[in-house]
Design a protein around this motif. Structure first.
Motif, PDB file in Angstrom:
ATOM      1  N   GLY A  85       0.804  -1.207   0.000  1.00  0.00           N
ATOM      2  CA  GLY A  85       0.000   0.000   0.000  1.00  0.00           C
ATOM      3  C   GLY A  85       0.842   1.264   0.000  1.00  0.00           C
ATOM      4  N   VAL A  86       1.831   1.325   0.909  1.00  0.00           N
ATOM      5  CA  VAL A  86       2.665   2.527   1.019  1.00  0.00           C
ATOM      6  C   VAL A  86       3.427   2.777  -0.275  1.00  0.00           C
ATOM      7  CG1 VAL A  86       4.638   3.529   2.223  1.00  0.00           C
ATOM      8  CG2 VAL A  86       2.846   2.368   3.515  1.00  0.00           C
ATOM      9  N   LYS A  87       4.016   1.733  -0.794  1.00  0.00           N
ATOM     10  CA  LYS A  87       4.863   1.875  -1.967  1.00  0.00           C
ATOM     11  C   LYS A  87       4.062   2.197  -3.222  1.00  0.00           C
ATOM     12  CE  LYS A  87       6.326  -2.359  -3.262  1.00  0.00           C
ATOM     13  NZ  LYS A  87       7.293  -3.449  -3.408  1.00  0.00           N
ATOM     14  N   THR A  88       2.901   1.579  -3.397  1.00  0.00           N
ATOM     15  CA  THR A  88       2.078   1.850  -4.571  1.00  0.00           C
ATOM     16  C   THR A  88       1.505   3.262  -4.527  1.00  0.00           C
ATOM     17  OG1 THR A  88       1.505  -0.501  -4.675  1.00  0.00           O
ATOM     18  CG2 THR A  88       0.146   1.025  -5.959  1.00  0.00           C
ATOM     19  N   LEU A  89       1.092   3.706  -3.355  1.00  0.00           N
ATOM     20  CA  LEU A  89       0.589   5.070  -3.229  1.00  0.00           C
ATOM     21  C   LEU A  89       1.683   6.089  -3.539  1.00  0.00           C
ATOM     22  CD1 LEU A  89      -1.570   4.730   0.010  1.00  0.00           C
ATOM     23  CD2 LEU A  89      -2.422   5.122  -2.307  1.00  0.00           C
ATOM     24  N   ALA A  90       2.924   5.788  -3.123  1.00  0.00           N
ATOM     25  CA  ALA A  90       4.024   6.715  -3.366  1.00  0.00           C
ATOM     26  C   ALA A  90       4.375   6.811  -4.845  1.00  0.00           C
ATOM     27  CB  ALA A  90       5.251   6.290  -2.558  1.00  0.00           C
ATOM     28  N   VAL A  91       4.306   5.693  -5.549  1.00  0.00           N
ATOM     29  CA  VAL A  91       4.719   5.682  -6.954  1.00  0.00           C
ATOM     30  C   VAL A  91       3.579   6.075  -7.891  1.00  0.00           C
ATOM     31  CG1 VAL A  91       5.593   4.222  -8.827  1.00  0.00           C
ATOM     32  CG2 VAL A  91       6.501   3.962  -6.522  1.00  0.00           C
ATOM     33  N   ASP A  92       2.375   5.511  -7.679  1.00  0.00           N
ATOM     34  CA  ASP A  92       1.284   5.674  -8.634  1.00  0.00           C
ATOM     35  C   ASP A  92       0.214   6.664  -8.197  1.00  0.00           C
ATOM     36  OD1 ASP A  92       2.513   3.758 -10.220  1.00  0.00           O
ATOM     37  OD2 ASP A  92       1.429   2.107  -9.289  1.00  0.00           O
ATOM     38  N   GLY A  93       0.313   7.190  -6.981  1.00  0.00           N
ATOM     39  CA  GLY A  93      -0.729   8.087  -6.508  1.00  0.00           C
ATOM     40  C   GLY A  93      -1.873   7.313  -5.867  1.00  0.00           C
ATOM     41  N   TRP A  94      -2.920   8.076  -5.478  1.00  0.00           N
ATOM     42  CA  TRP A  94      -4.004   7.471  -4.713  1.00  0.00           C
ATOM     43  C   TRP A  94      -4.850   6.540  -5.565  1.00  0.00           C
ATOM     44  CZ3 TRP A  94      -9.179   6.701  -4.475  1.00  0.00           C
ATOM     45  CH2 TRP A  94      -9.718   6.314  -3.235  1.00  0.00           C
ATOM     46  N   SER A  95      -5.172   5.380  -4.995  1.00  0.00           N
ATOM     47  CA  SER A  95      -6.164   4.473  -5.559  1.00  0.00           C
ATOM     48  C   SER A  95      -6.716   3.638  -4.406  1.00  0.00           C
ATOM     49  CB  SER A  95      -5.578   3.573  -6.658  1.00  0.00           C
ATOM     50  OG  SER A  95      -4.531   2.789  -6.168  1.00  0.00           O
ATOM     51  N   LEU A  96      -7.879   3.059  -4.601  1.00  0.00           N
ATOM     52  CA  LEU A  96      -8.607   2.458  -3.497  1.00  0.00           C
ATOM     53  C   LEU A  96      -7.891   1.249  -2.899  1.00  0.00           C
ATOM     54  CD1 LEU A  96     -11.142   2.443  -1.748  1.00  0.00           C
ATOM     55  CD2 LEU A  96     -12.251   1.001  -3.493  1.00  0.00           C
ATOM     56  N   LEU A  97      -7.420   0.327  -3.746  1.00  0.00           N
ATOM     57  CA  LEU A  97      -6.849  -0.917  -3.224  1.00  0.00           C
ATOM     58  C   LEU A  97      -5.620  -0.678  -2.347  1.00  0.00           C
ATOM     59  CD1 LEU A  97      -6.974  -3.969  -3.091  1.00  0.00           C
ATOM     60  CD2 LEU A  97      -5.647  -4.062  -5.220  1.00  0.00           C
ATOM     61  N   PRO A  98      -4.602   0.064  -2.808  1.00  0.00           N
ATOM     62  CA  PRO A  98      -3.461   0.294  -1.903  1.00  0.00           C
ATOM     63  C   PRO A  98      -3.829   1.123  -0.683  1.00  0.00           C
ATOM     64  CG  PRO A  98      -3.230   1.566  -3.926  1.00  0.00           C
ATOM     65  CD  PRO A  98      -4.356   0.616  -4.150  1.00  0.00           C
ATOM     66  N   ALA A  99      -4.806   2.028  -0.818  1.00  0.00           N
ATOM     67  CA  ALA A  99      -5.230   2.816   0.344  1.00  0.00           C
ATOM     68  C   ALA A  99      -5.853   1.921   1.409  1.00  0.00           C
ATOM     69  CB  ALA A  99      -6.219   3.890  -0.086  1.00  0.00           C
ATOM     70  N   LEU A 100      -6.573   0.889   0.991  1.00  0.00           N
ATOM     71  CA  LEU A 100      -7.148  -0.054   1.944  1.00  0.00           C
ATOM     72  C   LEU A 100      -6.101  -1.024   2.486  1.00  0.00           C
ATOM     73  CD1 LEU A 100     -10.502  -0.963   0.139  1.00  0.00           C
ATOM     74  CD2 LEU A 100     -10.195   0.535   2.134  1.00  0.00           C
ATOM     75  N   ALA A 101      -5.053  -1.272   1.717  1.00  0.00           N
ATOM     76  CA  ALA A 101      -4.040  -2.236   2.139  1.00  0.00           C
ATOM     77  C   ALA A 101      -3.266  -1.750   3.360  1.00  0.00           C
ATOM     78  CB  ALA A 101      -3.075  -2.514   0.987  1.00  0.00           C
ATOM     79  N   VAL A 102      -3.060  -0.439   3.476  1.00  0.00           N
ATOM     80  CA  VAL A 102      -2.270   0.088   4.590  1.00  0.00           C
ATOM     81  C   VAL A 102      -2.941  -0.192   5.936  1.00  0.00           C
ATOM     82  CG1 VAL A 102      -1.321   2.165   5.644  1.00  0.00           C
ATOM     83  CG2 VAL A 102      -1.124   1.826   3.180  1.00  0.00           C
ATOM     84  N   PRO A 103      -4.194   0.222   6.159  1.00  0.00           N
ATOM     85  CA  PRO A 103      -4.819  -0.108   7.453  1.00  0.00           C
ATOM     86  C   PRO A 103      -5.002  -1.609   7.651  1.00  0.00           C
ATOM     87  CG  PRO A 103      -6.425   0.885   5.953  1.00  0.00           C
ATOM     88  CD  PRO A 103      -5.084   1.061   5.335  1.00  0.00           C
ATOM     89  N   ALA A 104      -5.190  -2.351   6.549  1.00  0.00           N
ATOM     90  CA  ALA A 104      -5.311  -3.802   6.686  1.00  0.00           C
ATOM     91  C   ALA A 104      -4.022  -4.400   7.241  1.00  0.00           C
ATOM     92  CB  ALA A 104      -5.659  -4.437   5.347  1.00  0.00           C
ATOM     93  N   GLY A 105      -2.875  -3.926   6.741  1.00  0.00           N
ATOM     94  CA  GLY A 105      -1.596  -4.409   7.248  1.00  0.00           C
ATOM     95  C   GLY A 105      -1.384  -4.065   8.708  1.00  0.00           C
ATOM     96  N   LEU A 106      -1.786  -2.851   9.104  1.00  0.00           N
ATOM     97  CA  LEU A 106      -1.646  -2.440  10.500  1.00  0.00           C
ATOM     98  C   LEU A 106      -2.527  -3.288  11.418  1.00  0.00           C
ATOM     99  CD1 LEU A 106      -1.561   1.436  10.054  1.00  0.00           C
ATOM    100  CD2 LEU A 106       0.364  -0.072  10.599  1.00  0.00           C
ATOM    101  N   LEU A 107      -3.736  -3.577  10.959  1.00  0.00           N
ATOM    102  CA  LEU A 107      -4.633  -4.413  11.760  1.00  0.00           C
ATOM    103  C   LEU A 107      -4.074  -5.832  11.915  1.00  0.00           C
ATOM    104  CD1 LEU A 107      -8.142  -3.315  10.410  1.00  0.00           C
ATOM    105  CD2 LEU A 107      -7.188  -2.895  12.699  1.00  0.00           C
ATOM    106  N   LEU A 108      -3.509  -6.368  10.836  1.00  0.00           N
ATOM    107  CA  LEU A 108      -2.922  -7.698  10.911  1.00  0.00           C
ATOM    108  C   LEU A 108      -1.702  -7.714  11.829  1.00  0.00           C
ATOM    109  CD1 LEU A 108      -3.241  -8.719   7.161  1.00  0.00           C
ATOM    110  CD2 LEU A 108      -4.376  -9.835   9.093  1.00  0.00           C
ATOM    111  N   ALA A 109      -0.918  -6.631  11.824  1.00  0.00           N
ATOM    112  CA  ALA A 109       0.228  -6.548  12.725  1.00  0.00           C
ATOM    113  C   ALA A 109      -0.233  -6.539  14.182  1.00  0.00           C
ATOM    114  CB  ALA A 109       1.048  -5.296  12.416  1.00  0.00           C
ATOM    115  N   ALA A 110      -1.298  -5.776  14.453  1.00  0.00           N
ATOM    116  CA  ALA A 110      -1.845  -5.757  15.809  1.00  0.00           C
ATOM    117  C   ALA A 110      -2.369  -7.139  16.205  1.00  0.00           C
ATOM    118  CB  ALA A 110      -2.956  -4.715  15.905  1.00  0.00           C
ATOM    119  N   ALA A 111      -2.989  -7.833  15.253  1.00  0.00           N
ATOM    120  CA  ALA A 111      -3.492  -9.182  15.527  1.00  0.00           C
ATOM    121  C   ALA A 111      -2.338 -10.141  15.821  1.00  0.00           C
ATOM    122  CB  ALA A 111      -4.310  -9.676  14.338  1.00  0.00           C
TER     123      ALA A 111
END
Length: 525
Positions: free
Chosen positions: A220-246
């Motif tokens: 998510g972080v890397k795709t947003l940095a290179v390609d700009g905003w889009s829904l899938l990578p934007a959702l991937a970032v909080p998903a990764g954080l939630l999985l890390a907390a889990a």
């Protein structure tokens, strides 16, 4: 090994030689790929994001699976796990060598990372099991560290030599004969070891979460940095954080956790882990820029670039020796923070590198950067092992390796993404008239793409495109250097704060980079 003395005999020393072979391969692997990137860009035409995934996938799977594989080795046997990893590395290397698309190469790199995660913890664990005499173990660990440095030095040179004479996939074939020899020699020379005390159920949910937390976050972080905003990578970032907390919650509650969170209550241990992670983020994140600069901006062949990349290792060797000599006289907090300040000076010098700068500038900057940072990191490996209780030394080592791998992987991903975003932004609307359509898109994706496009353009148009693209690349290099500077200064402050309670101690017996990536950076920075 005799029961009366506990000293290793001929078989153990021959077994050590077997263990050093896969260590050599892991140390060489990252440096080899750095110099293959321009060729891969030309042949497979990856997008900017795909190019980063080609670099990152190996390290991310390695980082995500180290703890899992370390725990698995305790149960099924370290030697067995090592041999499984060696066989997997051979197969994945062959797939990578003959990949005919960017996504196939990314998949092969994922398999390489998985195989590497089985090999890395097994080598150190078996050394600890084979060498019980303290002096002999120190000598064995010193040889292990020396091979890491040698592999980091030989990897770029061997890869550059192959790339000058063969296709880019030949760089991946270096591992095949080495791992084949491991498969032949391991049953005869290496003892099997498995922990008999751990009889509980293996933590499969924790194993899944440890890997699943890393990939969506970085994607998510890397795709947003290179390609700009889009829904899938934007959702991937909080998903990764939630999985890390889990994952953290799972390790707190599992009867047989993969990761002993109690280790982080030990201040020296958590301090060394934190410092290493931040340092590797800054240092490894910059390595790809310098290797591409030598080839794509200065126009060197891979072999020539790999030879020049050896120059910074002179400063690294001097820094490691000086740090070891001062360790008994100067407090670790002072030595470590001072090393990071020196490394930050190297990043500051990198901000002055331009497309037409003399070669001495980037080599000097790389030498200062690597000397300060790697010289500091040689102290932390001993801290990690000595700070943890003896019965948890294996878990401490696996945790340290995971944190360092994650730091280096995030550095490559995020600093690479920042540089790619700057490059693309600078070329947007700045391409010479006459460069449009597919050619424009290829030139805007990567500098390697721009070099390929320029080679097929007539006259002055190709030269103008190269000048524009190389200028945009150095602008991205400057941004990455500033970020590295900030993180390295942060590491200096963190090291002093977390380590100021430690007195001066005797020099570590085996000062060596903690991971293949750390050693590789010493010659590729």
């Amino acid at each position: 090994m005799t029961a009366t003395t506990g000293r290793a005999g001929r078989r153990e020393w021959l077994g050590l030689a077997v263990l050093l072979l896969p260590t050599l391969v892991l140390a060489m692997d990252m440096g080899v790929l750095f110099f293959a990137v321009p060729y891969i860009s030309t042949t497979l035409a990856p997008s900017g994001t795909q190019q980063l995934w080609i670099m990152d996938m190996y390290s991310f799977l390695l980082a995500g699976l180290l703890i899992t594989m370390g725990a698995l080795g305790d149960r099924i046997g370290r030697r067995r796990l090592l041999m499984i990893g060696a066989a997997g590395f051979i197969g994945a290397s062959l797939l990578a060598a003959w990949a005919d698309s960017a996504w196939q190469l990314i998949a092969a790199r994922a398999l390489l990372g998985t195989a590497g995660a089985t090999v890395m913890p097994s080598t150190l664990a078996l050394i600890r099991n084979m060498f019980h005499d303290p002096k002999q173990r120190q000598a064995a660990l010193g040889a292990w560290g020396g091979v890491l440095t040698a592999g980091a030095t030989l990897g770029p040179v061997a890869g550059g030599l192959l790339l000058d004479h063969f296709w880019w996939g030949s760089a991946f074939l270096l591992a095949v004969p080495v791992m084949a020899l491991v498969l032949v020699a391991a049953p005869a020379l290496l003892p099997e070891y498995r922990a008999t005390a751990r009889t509980g159920r293996f933590d499969l949910p924790g194993a899944a979460l440890s890997t699943a937390a890393i990939l969506p976050l970085v994607y998510g972080v890397k795709t947003l940095a290179v390609d700009g905003w889009s829904l899938l990578p934007a959702l991937a970032v909080p998903a990764g954080l939630l999985l890390a907390a889990a994952f953290v919650w799972r390790q707190r509650t599992a009867a047989e956790p993969l990761l002993d969170l109690g280790l982080f209550r030990i201040r020296t241990f958590s301090g060394a882990i934190s410092v290493n992670t931040v340092a590797m983020f800054a240092m490894m994140g910059f390595a790809l820029f310098t290797s591409q600069y030598l080839q794509l901006v200065k126009g060197m062949s891979p072999f020539t670039a790999s030879l020049w990349s050896l120059v910074p290792s002179v400063g690294v060797g001097a820094a490691v020796g000086l740090g070891s000599a001062l360790a008994g006289k100067v407090r670790p907090a002072v030595l470590m923070s001072g090393g990071f300040v020196i490394g930050s000076a190297g990043f500051a010098m990198m901000t002055q590198v331009g497309a037409d700068s003399p070669l001495a500038l980037i080599l000097t900057a790389a030498g200062v950067l690597a000397a300060g940072t790697v010289g500091t990191m040689t102290m932390t490996a001993e801290m990690v092992v000595s700070a943890a209780p003896a019965e948890r030394a294996g878990a401490a080592s696996a945790t340290s390796e995971t944190a360092v791998e994650l730091g280096s992987s995030l550095g490559i991903a995020l600093l690479g993404a920042a540089g790619a975003a700057v490059y693309r932004h600078q070329l947007d609307g700045a391409l010479p008239a006459g460069v449009d359509g597919e050619a424009a898109r290829a030139a805007q994706d990567t500098l390697g793409g721009a070099v390929t496009v320029a080679a097929h353009l007539p006259g002055r148009l190709g030269a103008d495109l190269l000048d524009t693209a190389r200028g945009a690349f150095t602008d991205g290099l400057h941004v990455a250097a500033v970020v590295g500077l900030v993180f390295t200064l942060g590491a200096a402050a963190l090291a002093y704060r977390l380590m100021r309670h430690l007195p001066a101690a005797a020099p570590a017996a085996a000062p060596a980079a903690a991971t293949p990536e750390a050693a590789s950076e010493a010659v590729n920075a």
